[in-house]
Design a protein around this motif. Structure first.
Motif, PDB file in Angstrom:
ATOM      1  N   SER A  79      40.616  40.535  35.657  1.00 59.49           N
ATOM      2  CA  SER A  79      40.377  39.216  35.092  1.00 59.49           C
ATOM      3  C   SER A  79      38.991  39.200  34.448  1.00 59.49           C
ATOM      4  N   PHE A  80      38.724  38.190  33.659  1.00 61.09           N
ATOM      5  CA  PHE A  80      37.517  38.204  32.836  1.00 61.09           C
ATOM      6  C   PHE A  80      36.255  38.165  33.686  1.00 61.09           C
ATOM      7  N   SER A  81      36.187  37.217  34.622  1.00 59.06           N
ATOM      8  CA  SER A  81      34.947  37.034  35.366  1.00 59.06           C
ATOM      9  C   SER A  81      35.126  37.191  36.872  1.00 59.06           C
ATOM     10  N   ARG A  82      36.293  37.605  37.291  1.00 56.58           N
ATOM     11  CA  ARG A  82      36.580  37.874  38.708  1.00 56.58           C
ATOM     12  C   ARG A  82      36.834  36.631  39.543  1.00 56.58           C
ATOM     13  N   THR A  83      36.192  35.526  39.297  1.00 55.45           N
ATOM     14  CA  THR A  83      36.536  34.352  40.108  1.00 55.45           C
ATOM     15  C   THR A  83      37.353  33.373  39.276  1.00 55.45           C
ATOM     16  N   GLY A  84      38.222  32.645  39.962  1.00 58.47           N
ATOM     17  CA  GLY A  84      39.111  31.727  39.266  1.00 58.47           C
ATOM     18  C   GLY A  84      38.356  30.608  38.595  1.00 58.47           C
TER      19      GLY A  84
END
Lengths: 119, 181, 235
Positions: A7-12
């Motif tokens: 995913s782009f930034s790791r956190t949702g």
């Protein structure tokens, strides 16, 4: 907590927030372009617009936003449909190939914009 | 410990220890009817064992009812599907847009050449399609932002929002058509 | 006569599911869908299999896909769902079918279990009860009423594609039910478990869940509240 390295930034939450912030930048940019294209456009005024520093910065910002926004959007499309659940054992490989392809394309888009606007 | 009201879970957790932080006398009288109590070690469902339980394997040959043609969807779902489709389209269309930007700024000659190219019927249709898809995607995105602000999260609100987005996008698509041709 | 089309699958004899047609005489009455299933089981084919218990929309056993829309068979009158004299009953979408209209809900329950749907408060329990003001109690309205029928989660495309990673509307409604509870002290731990790209953020506001909930609850709104809590926690 479901972990995911692609995913782009790791956190949702930050993915979600980046998606929103970039959408507003892109909306503003496309509204500006649409406004400029209304009526007839000639080369001189069009080129002069893109010579100004603020427009160069705005264009680059829009390109970066496009890359982040598309990455997050396409990643959620890929992780919905191109999975082991949907496609069987090959699902993960297919998804990673698509993700890599999309990521490269998006990096290419950004470089292209830099070349177009800053050269 | 889970609520005792749900039989399916009641069975699952019958073998669990009784609550430890209620004193023994009151546990029977108060804790059980209250249905909630604290356990120091709640059932650990983590990603690893969750997937171990439920990960589809080739051994699981049971059918799944997911024939999308048989499922009735509300207008909000169609708005969401269209948002996704136009989003993916815009990823590919971005290539054409960047190419057009490149041609329009390279030189006056290439600007004129681009202008001539864009007046062909195929190019006009492509332009119309991209502009309409982008407009829809943007309008549906605005609906998302409005819902993020807590407005229109009811079914009525969602349906109204989705209809407004569809109508506005239709009007925009017609306007783009008029402007391009 | 009502034309009823039932999804049939017997794991012992069938390779694939099929639809079976019945012509059912409802006697001109506006029966509930469950009554029609009972009629078929009693008078036409005793092997038709489905879950049911309370027959009054409280137990949540008979969640089914009725004419394309998830709902509880026992509280869905024919007049509400039947158009053109046809009733199509299929199992809840997206979960493995055990037999006929009975699905394996393990996934659904596992996601429910993941949100730790029980009150967490390490302080010793008082002799009678943990007190709440009427306002604090009112925060739980629209959340605690869930009967776990799975109509919402199995109507949610995000749950169809990622049932092992997206908690789903039912689980998230319960996650918020405990986040919103003034007696629960595990808010921080609960939120930290939800901040990944799947558990909560797979929700794209499609609202199929709100559309089908037989109790009239609104998971989309609860998910919005969870997002706001995550945002406030991070900023």
């Amino acid at each position: 907590m479901v972990t995911s390295v692609t995913s782009f930034s790791r956190t949702g939450l930050s993915d979600w927030l980046i998606q929103r912030v970039t959408s507003i930048i892109l909306l503003a940019y496309f509204l500006l372009i649409a406004y400029q294209l209304m009526g007839s456009v000639d080369y001189t005024s069009w080129a002069r617009l893109f010579e100004q520093t603020w427009m160069k910065v705005f264009t680059l910002l829009a390109a970066l936003s496009l890359a982040a926004h598309s990455w997050i959007g396409l990643w959620s499309v890929f992780t919905d449909y191109l999975t082991e659940r949907m496609l069987g054992p090959k699902g993960n490989v297919i998804r990673l190939v698509c993700q890599l392809g999309a990521s490269l394309a998006l990096v290419g888009y950004v470089i292209w914009v830099v070349v177009i606007v800053w050269s | 410990m889970l609520t005792a009201g749900h039989v399916n879970f009641g069975v699952l957790f019958l073998d669990r220890q009784p609550p430890t932080n209620c004193n023994q006398l009151s546990a029977h009288l108060y804790c059980a009817p209250m249905r909630f109590w604290h356990t120091p070690n709640p059932p650990a469902v983590n990603e690893t064992n969750l997937r171990a339980i439920v990960r589809p394997t080739s051994k699981d040959t049971r059918p799944v009812n997911l024939d999308l043609g048989t499922i009735q969807l509300p207008v909000t779902a169609y708005a969401s599907i269209a948002h996704r489709v136009t989003g993916v389209l815009m990823f590919f269309a971005s290539f054409l847009l960047l190419w057009a930007l490149d041609r329009s700024l390279a030189s006056e000659a290439s600007f004129e050449a681009l202008g001539a190219l864009l007046s062909s019927p195929v190019a006009k249709f492509l332009m119309w399609g991209i502009a309409s898809a982008l407009t829809y995607h943007a309008l549906a995105g605005v609906k998302h932002l409005v819902m993020d602000a807590g407005i229109g999260e009811t079914m009525r609100g969602g349906v109204l929002g989705a209809r407004l987005v569809f109508v506005a996008a239709l009007i925009a698509a017609i306007s783009w058509g008029v402007a391009i041709w | 006569m009502l034309q009823v089309s039932l999804y049939r699958y017997n794991p012992e004899s069938d390779d694939a599911p099929h639809m079976q047609e019945f012509s059912v005489d409802t006697g001109g009455k506006d029966l509930m869908v469950l009554d029609v299933l009972e009629l078929i089981k009693a008078d036409y084919d005793g092997s038709v299999t489905y879950r049911r218990s309370c027959r009054e929309g409280v137990c949540g056993s008979d969640g089914l896909n009725i004419n394309g829309k998830n709902g509880l068979a026992c509280i869905t009158p024919l007049s509400e769902t039947v158009k053109g004299g046809k009733l199509v009953i299929r199992p809840l979408p997206g979960l493995p079918v055990i037999r006929d209209l009975v699905v394996d809900m393990s996934l659904f329950y596992a996601q429910y279990e993941k949100v730790q749907p029980y009150l967490q408060n390490p302080s010793p329990a008082p002799a009678i009860e943990r007190l709440q003001s009427p306002e604090e109690r009112a925060q739980l309205d629209g959340l605690y009423e869930c009967i776990l029928c799975a109509c919402c989660s199995t109507s949610c495309p995000s749950f169809w594609w990622n049932p092992d990673r997206f908690i789903g509307p039912a689980g998230l409604l319960q996650a918020y039910r405990f986040l919103a509870d003034s007696r629960d002290t595990a808010t921080e731990a609960r939120l930290s478990k939800l901040d990944d790209p799947f558990s909560v953020f797979r929700c794209h506001g499609i609202q199929n869940c709100v559309n089908v909930c037989p109790k009239g609850l609104n998971p989309t709104k609860a998910i919005g509240h969870i997002r706001t809590m995550l945002l406030n926690r991070a900023t």
